[in-house]
Design a protein around this motif. Structure first.
Motif, PDB file in Angstrom:
ATOM      1  N   LYS A   1     -12.610   6.680 -82.360  1.00 22.28           N
ATOM      2  CA  LYS A   1     -14.076   6.761 -82.274  1.00 22.28           C
ATOM      3  C   LYS A   1     -14.607   5.827 -81.192  1.00 22.28           C
ATOM      4  O   LYS A   1     -15.485   6.193 -80.406  1.00 22.28           O
ATOM      5  N   ASN A   2     -14.074   4.597 -81.159  1.00 22.16           N
ATOM      6  CA  ASN A   2     -14.499   3.619 -80.144  1.00 22.16           C
ATOM      7  C   ASN A   2     -14.142   4.096 -78.741  1.00 22.16           C
ATOM      8  O   ASN A   2     -14.927   3.941 -77.802  1.00 22.16           O
TER       9      ASN A   2
ATOM     10  N   THR B   1     -17.430  13.666 -76.101  1.00 21.83           N
ATOM     11  CA  THR B   1     -17.646  14.422 -77.330  1.00 21.83           C
ATOM     12  C   THR B   1     -16.276  14.756 -77.910  1.00 21.83           C
ATOM     13  O   THR B   1     -15.244  14.578 -77.247  1.00 21.83           O
ATOM     14  N   ASP B   2     -16.253  15.274 -79.148  1.00 19.53           N
ATOM     15  CA  ASP B   2     -14.976  15.681 -79.753  1.00 19.53           C
ATOM     16  C   ASP B   2     -14.286  16.725 -78.882  1.00 19.53           C
ATOM     17  O   ASP B   2     -13.072  16.682 -78.670  1.00 19.53           O
TER      18      ASP B   2
ATOM     19  N   ASP C   1     -10.930   4.721 -86.338  1.00 21.62           N
ATOM     20  CA  ASP C   1     -11.949   3.856 -85.726  1.00 21.62           C
ATOM     21  C   ASP C   1     -11.635   3.609 -84.248  1.00 21.62           C
ATOM     22  O   ASP C   1     -12.537   3.575 -83.407  1.00 21.62           O
TER      23      ASP C   1
ATOM     24  N   LYS D   1     -13.814   7.180 -77.732  1.00 20.89           N
ATOM     25  CA  LYS D   1     -14.721   8.276 -77.362  1.00 20.89           C
ATOM     26  C   LYS D   1     -16.113   7.747 -77.015  1.00 20.89           C
ATOM     27  O   LYS D   1     -16.734   8.209 -76.055  1.00 20.89           O
ATOM     28  N   ARG D   2     -16.580   6.758 -77.790  1.00 20.89           N
ATOM     29  CA  ARG D   2     -17.911   6.200 -77.537  1.00 20.89           C
ATOM     30  C   ARG D   2     -17.952   5.463 -76.195  1.00 20.89           C
ATOM     31  O   ARG D   2     -18.872   5.653 -75.403  1.00 20.89           O
ATOM     32  N   GLU D   3     -16.940   4.624 -75.938  1.00 26.65           N
ATOM     33  CA  GLU D   3     -16.906   3.847 -74.693  1.00 26.65           C
ATOM     34  C   GLU D   3     -16.802   4.744 -73.461  1.00 26.65           C
ATOM     35  O   GLU D   3     -17.298   4.398 -72.390  1.00 26.65           O
ATOM     36  N   ASN D   4     -16.130   5.883 -73.620  1.00 26.46           N
ATOM     37  CA  ASN D   4     -15.955   6.799 -72.490  1.00 26.46           C
ATOM     38  C   ASN D   4     -16.924   7.978 -72.527  1.00 26.46           C
ATOM     39  O   ASN D   4     -16.801   8.913 -71.738  1.00 26.46           O
ATOM     40  N   ARG D   5     -17.876   7.908 -73.489  1.00 26.71           N
ATOM     41  CA  ARG D   5     -18.915   8.934 -73.632  1.00 26.71           C
ATOM     42  C   ARG D   5     -18.310  10.338 -73.725  1.00 26.71           C
ATOM     43  O   ARG D   5     -18.680  11.252 -72.988  1.00 26.71           O
TER      44      ARG D   5
END
Length: 312
Positions: free
Chosen positions: A98-99, A107-108, A95, A101-105
């Motif tokens: 995931k957070n 991709t995998d 988690d 990656k989401r906050e920093n935009r």
């Protein structure tokens, strides 16, 4: 007992040197840079952690010895957390990633590329997250859960610092009729004086503002709302906040931009931000100060009890 454990650890690291060449080839020899209780810290681990720590702090020049000292302190805390049976489930780490990656935009693929640029493996990154969360849990249990800031201390701080931190400057609610100088300064001043005299004789300030003002508040009857001392040009400020000025007073004031006819609608002298409004902020500040001191004392005690040998 501790000495026996250390001897066993060193023996395990030296043993491959005594093996026949055919067997020794398959064994990777790691340089040990520190021993913390029954755990070794290797040069590879130090180098991997150095990348992450330098990245996190934004300082690429932190010496390895300083980083090793930090790792030793973390290792002692992680060992204590394990003694208490504290754990970090894998899903919590996932988690966190995931957070991030989401906050920093990211991709995998972009995230994997970032790790490669940092020069670290995903597993090392996960271990770093696990350590941080584990230590945070431990500190919450052993240090922060025992801290309480009494309200009297919060109020005492407020009273002691209110003149410096919580003082509000005087403010006034004003209305303004503004005439820019334009091409003919003398004519502009005569028009302004005529408007001013009419207001003094009882004409409605609002109506005169709507008719004559060239300022942005003309259609609101000149009402600008609340202004604080120091926000306007000096000549306006001086009149509005003069001790002699009262609510209802009107004055014609010349400035470099043009002529203002200013009316003071309300006045509030300087006062303080109410205690209840800043109570939580002060509590948080005092809590942080106490927590920092308690954490340092607690960590010093853990360090004293630990066996540490630095080999770097």
């Amino acid at each position: 007992m501790m000495k026996k454990k250390v001897i066993c650890l060193l023996a395990a690291l030296i043993l491959p040197l005594l093996l026949p060449p055919s067997l020794a080839r398959s064994v990777i020899i790691e340089r040990v840079v520190a021993i913390v209780n029954d755990q070794v810290i290797t040069l590879t681990e130090l180098q991997e952690r150095a990348i992450l720590i330098r990245q996190a702090t934004g300082n690429p020049n932190i010496p390895l010895k300083e980083i090793l000292k930090h790792i030793i302190m973390e290792t002692i805390q992680v060992q204590r957390a394990k003694e208490l049976g504290l754990e970090v489930p894998d899903e919590v780490i996932e988690d966190y990633i995931k957070n991030f990656k989401r906050e920093n935009r990211l991709t995998d693929e972009a995230f994997q590329k970032l790790l490669r640029e940092w020069g670290i493996h995903l597993e090392a990154y996960k271990n770093e997250i696990k350590r941080r969360i584990l230590i945070s849990k431990l500190v919450n249990i052993e240090v922060k859960s025992h801290i309480a800031v009494p309200e009297e201390e919060v109020r005492e701080y407020y009273e002691k610092h209110k003149d410096k931190l919580y003082l509000l400057s005087a403010k006034a609610k004003i209305a303004d009729i503004f005439l820019p100088w334009g091409g003919d300064r003398e004519t502009t001043l005569k028009i302004a004086q005529s408007i001013y005299e009419k207001i003094k004789l009882g004409k409605s300030f609002k109506k005169m503002a709507a008719l004559y003002s060239r300022g942005p508040y003309a259609q609101k009857g000149g009402e600008m709302g609340w202004v604080r001392k120091g926000e306007l040009v000096e000549d306006l400020d001086h009149f509005i906040f003069s001790p002699e000025t009262k609510a209802g007073d009107v004055k014609l004031v010349e400035t470099p931009q043009g002529v203002h006819i200013v009316k003071v609608l309300e006045r509030q002298n300087r006062n303080y931000i109410p205690f209840e409004q800043v109570k939580k902020e002060i509590e948080k500040k005092l809590y942080s100060q106490v927590a920092e001191k308690r954490y340092k004392a607690w960590l010093d005690e853990l360090m004293k009890k630990a066996y540490v040998k630095v080999l770097l």
